[in-house]
Design a protein around this motif. Structure first.
Motif, PDB file in Angstrom:
ATOM      1  N   UNK A  22     -10.696  16.638  28.951  1.00  0.00           N
ATOM      2  CA  UNK A  22     -10.691  18.078  28.764  1.00  0.00           C
ATOM      3  C   UNK A  22     -11.334  18.421  27.423  1.00  0.00           C
ATOM      4  N   UNK A  23     -11.943  19.595  27.349  1.00  0.00           N
ATOM      5  CA  UNK A  23     -12.638  19.987  26.121  1.00  0.00           C
ATOM      6  C   UNK A  23     -11.701  19.993  24.927  1.00  0.00           C
ATOM      7  N   UNK A  24     -10.456  20.397  25.159  1.00  0.00           N
ATOM      8  CA  UNK A  24      -9.493  20.450  24.056  1.00  0.00           C
ATOM      9  C   UNK A  24      -9.185  19.093  23.464  1.00  0.00           C
ATOM     10  N   UNK A  25      -9.401  18.025  24.227  1.00  0.00           N
ATOM     11  CA  UNK A  25      -9.124  16.678  23.725  1.00  0.00           C
ATOM     12  C   UNK A  25     -10.079  16.274  22.605  1.00  0.00           C
ATOM     13  N   UNK A  26     -11.213  17.003  22.495  1.00  0.00           N
ATOM     14  CA  UNK A  26     -12.155  16.708  21.413  1.00  0.00           C
ATOM     15  C   UNK A  26     -11.572  17.034  20.043  1.00  0.00           C
ATOM     16  N   UNK A  27     -10.502  17.828  20.029  1.00  0.00           N
ATOM     17  CA  UNK A  27      -9.867  18.202  18.768  1.00  0.00           C
ATOM     18  C   UNK A  27      -8.846  17.165  18.299  1.00  0.00           C
ATOM     19  N   UNK A  28      -8.574  16.172  19.142  1.00  0.00           N
ATOM     20  CA  UNK A  28      -7.605  15.133  18.796  1.00  0.00           C
ATOM     21  C   UNK A  28      -8.165  14.279  17.659  1.00  0.00           C
ATOM     22  N   UNK A  29      -7.274  13.823  16.785  1.00  0.00           N
ATOM     23  CA  UNK A  29      -7.685  12.965  15.682  1.00  0.00           C
ATOM     24  C   UNK A  29      -7.835  11.529  16.183  1.00  0.00           C
ATOM     25  N   UNK A  30      -9.053  11.040  16.193  1.00  0.00           N
ATOM     26  CA  UNK A  30      -9.328   9.661  16.593  1.00  0.00           C
ATOM     27  C   UNK A  30      -9.629   8.847  15.335  1.00  0.00           C
ATOM     28  N   UNK A  32     -10.078   4.803  14.167  1.00  0.00           N
ATOM     29  CA  UNK A  32     -10.078   3.354  14.456  1.00  0.00           C
ATOM     30  C   UNK A  32      -9.172   2.558  13.533  1.00  0.00           C
ATOM     31  N   UNK A  33      -8.978   3.016  12.288  1.00  0.00           N
ATOM     32  CA  UNK A  33      -8.122   2.286  11.353  1.00  0.00           C
ATOM     33  C   UNK A  33      -6.670   2.289  11.803  1.00  0.00           C
ATOM     34  N   UNK A  34      -6.287   3.290  12.603  1.00  0.00           N
ATOM     35  CA  UNK A  34      -4.929   3.362  13.138  1.00  0.00           C
ATOM     36  C   UNK A  34      -4.888   2.866  14.583  1.00  0.00           C
ATOM     37  N   UNK A  35      -5.924   2.137  14.983  1.00  0.00           N
ATOM     38  CA  UNK A  35      -6.036   1.595  16.349  1.00  0.00           C
ATOM     39  C   UNK A  35      -6.095   2.715  17.388  1.00  0.00           C
ATOM     40  N   UNK A  36      -6.723   3.811  17.015  1.00  0.00           N
ATOM     41  CA  UNK A  36      -6.873   4.936  17.935  1.00  0.00           C
ATOM     42  C   UNK A  36      -8.319   5.411  17.962  1.00  0.00           C
ATOM     43  N   UNK A  37      -9.238   4.512  18.214  1.00  0.00           N
ATOM     44  CA  UNK A  37     -10.620   4.932  18.319  1.00  0.00           C
ATOM     45  C   UNK A  37     -10.799   5.797  19.564  1.00  0.00           C
ATOM     46  N   UNK A  38     -11.834   6.567  19.582  1.00  0.00           N
ATOM     47  CA  UNK A  38     -12.072   7.505  20.680  1.00  0.00           C
ATOM     48  C   UNK A  38     -12.218   6.747  21.995  1.00  0.00           C
ATOM     49  N   UNK A 208      -3.315   1.282  20.194  1.00  0.00           N
ATOM     50  CA  UNK A 208      -2.352   2.353  19.984  1.00  0.00           C
ATOM     51  C   UNK A 208      -2.307   3.290  21.186  1.00  0.00           C
ATOM     52  N   UNK A 209      -3.447   3.519  21.808  1.00  0.00           N
ATOM     53  CA  UNK A 209      -3.470   4.330  23.033  1.00  0.00           C
ATOM     54  C   UNK A 209      -2.777   3.599  24.173  1.00  0.00           C
ATOM     55  N   UNK A 210      -2.845   2.277  24.172  1.00  0.00           N
ATOM     56  CA  UNK A 210      -2.135   1.520  25.202  1.00  0.00           C
ATOM     57  C   UNK A 210      -0.628   1.690  25.054  1.00  0.00           C
TER      58      UNK A 210
END
Length: 506
Positions: A22-30, A32-38, A208-210
């Motif tokens: 969704x377009x709104x997901x582009x506002x999420x903070x991604x 990689x240092x926190x294991x949350x790359x896009x 982290x997404x897992x």
């Protein structure tokens, strides 16, 4: 990633690509240092035979060669409960309610009319690793990579062999990671190789997404005990989104209570039946509430950065970018029990100084502890050790030096075959046995010996000099926690070896 060359030499599985973004997901903070790359804005749907899927995810017997067992995958470390897989195995064979019958009833023909199909229509959720994905157990070998190719409107999952055989093993890390459904895979230890399972596959999904996916699949619908989730998926212990949403008491407070109960109930614990679990007046032992507060502020506290000091050994990442220590509840309980046993033994071997004086005082007072066989230096009324301040001080420094010295202690290598809760006495006993053979046990024992050199007499001890009594009074009240920790660390710094070096880093 480009498809493998000569794809006719590899097994191909047709997959459906499912775009979800969704377009709104582009506002999420991604980050990689926190294991949350896009993540990629899509996943795939396909099916694979259960045993083939098992081998691609590294789920295999521990005796299998050339493969990293899932319990040794310390980066993600989703733990296995054999009982759950056995229930699924029985269900798959002939469905419900036949799977709930005892063995004799299943063997008789009387209940054959209760047999039903054991369907497993819910998808196994996995992540397909990319060549750039790094895990503590290593990356995926180039020859074991699973790639994805597009042919017109269809997509192909390209597996790293032309024909799967039961003895296929990856060279290093397996190309698939299980996000949800490992107990279903474990149910297929043997049996029909053609039993297919639906698969939802993400590609290159950060760990982290897992963990986030596992939580939303299993916990928000309240399908499993939240505390168990932190054993199955240790990474959840450090997720900031969970901390902010839940206050994280779902891990810290609950786990601290479980560990306190283990210390109180386990027969090998020095605090067996020596914790005031109900907060009764007149009970001489430290209250359960105080124990919980001590553990939440030491072993299971979060680590927010170097400026805040060491984090909790059971609830923090060792350093930025590292993963949380994935010990089970039984291992955590065993570690604490071992540390207290080592301390009790170290105090018991002291035949001079403060310890001898407390034993002499107990004889003078005809104290109950002297006649009961309990060492007055450890359990006595004038010892700080069985007080709130003493419990907090010993555990606080133990946690901090172990956290600081973690890279030297090989803590991640301490693995226990049986995964269980802190209340499982047999599992804790097994963990105690294996811990005694681990290099970390020498460090803990050395800490206990060094901590025993500290003068643990309380300010109420008779025959103290005025100067000694004034020095002891600083341990009273809430500020006493900090003072006792500081003085204990000073004692350790005056020693030798790794304990002194670790203490100097605090």
């Amino acid at each position: 990633m480009p498809p493998k060359a000569h794809m006719d030499h590899f097994r191909e599985v047709t997959a459906i690509k499912v775009p979800q973004w969704l377009a709104g997901w582009n506002e999420i903070s991604f980050n990689p240092k926190e294991h949350r790359k896009r993540p990629k804005p899509y996943f795939y749907l396909f099916s694979l035979p259960a045993r083939e899927l098992r081998s691609l995810t590294g789920i295999a017997r521990r005796s299998a060669s050339g493969i990293a067992p899932r319990a040794a995958d310390l980066g993600i470390q989703r733990q296995h409960e054999p009982e759950r897989s056995e229930e699924i195995k029985q269900f798959v064979e002939y469905g419900f309610p036949w799977s709930t019958l005892n063995e004799s009833k299943r063997q008789s023909a009387e209940f054959n009319d209760l047999r039903k199909p054991g369907w497993l229509p819910t998808a196994i959720v996995i992540n397909i690793l990319e060549i750039t994905d790094s895990r503590p157990s290593g990356g995926v070998d180039q020859n074991d990579l699973v790639t994805i190719a597009q042919e017109g409107q269809s997509h192909k999952i390209i597996l790293p062999y032309s024909d799967w055989t039961p003895d296929w093993r990856p060279s290093h890390s397996p190309p698939f990671e299980v996000i949800d459904g490992q107990h279903r895979l474990w149910a297929f230890e043997a049996g029909d190789t053609d039993f297919e399972l639906p698969v939802v596959a993400f590609h290159g999904l950060d760990i982290s997404w897992q963990a986030y996916l596992f939580w939303t699949i299993n916990i928000k619908p309240k399908r499993i005990n939240p505390s168990l989730a932190f054993d199955l998926y240790p990474l959840l212990r450090t997720e900031d989104w969970l901390d902010r949403a839940e206050g994280h008491e779902v891990y810290r407070d609950t786990r601290s209570q479980e560990l306190t109960e283990a210390l109180w109930s386990h027969p090998e614990s020095p605090w067996h039946d020596r914790i005031n679990m109900l907060g009764e007046k007149g009970n001489p032992w430290v209250t359960q509430s105080a124990w919980i507060k001590t553990l939440t502020s030491t072993f299971v506290r979060r680590w927010t950065g170097r400026s805040t000091g060491p984090g909790g050994l059971f609830g923090s990442r060792m350093q930025e970018g590292e993963e949380v220590l994935g010990w089970s509840r039984a291992q955590q309980a065993a570690f604490l029990i071992f540390a207290w046993k080592a301390f009790r033994d170290a105090v018991g071997k002291m035949d001079s100084g403060w310890a001898k004086k407390l034993r002499i005082q107990a004889i003078k007072d005809s104290a109950a502890s002297a006649s009961s066989g309990e060492d007055p230096a450890f359990y006595g009324r004038y010892s700080l050790i069985p007080s709130d301040q003493g419990v907090r001080g010993y555990l606080h420094v133990l946690n901090d030096i172990c956290f600081t010295w973690a890279s030297h202690l090989q803590l991640r290598s301490w693995q226990v075959e049986r995964r269980a809760g802190a209340s499982d006495a047999d599992a804790v006993a097994l963990a105690l046995t294996t811990l005694s053979r681990h290099p970390a046990s020498d460090f803990v024992s050395s800490y206990a010996q060094q901590a025993a050199r500290f003068d643990w007499r309380s300010s109420s001890t008779p025959e103290l000099t005025d100067q000694e009594r004034r020095a002891k009074l600083v341990f009273r009240g809430s500020s006493g926690y900090r003072e006792l920790r500081a003085q204990l660390i000073e004692t350790l710094r005056d020693g030798k070896g790794d304990i002194a070096e670790a203490a100097k880093r605090l």
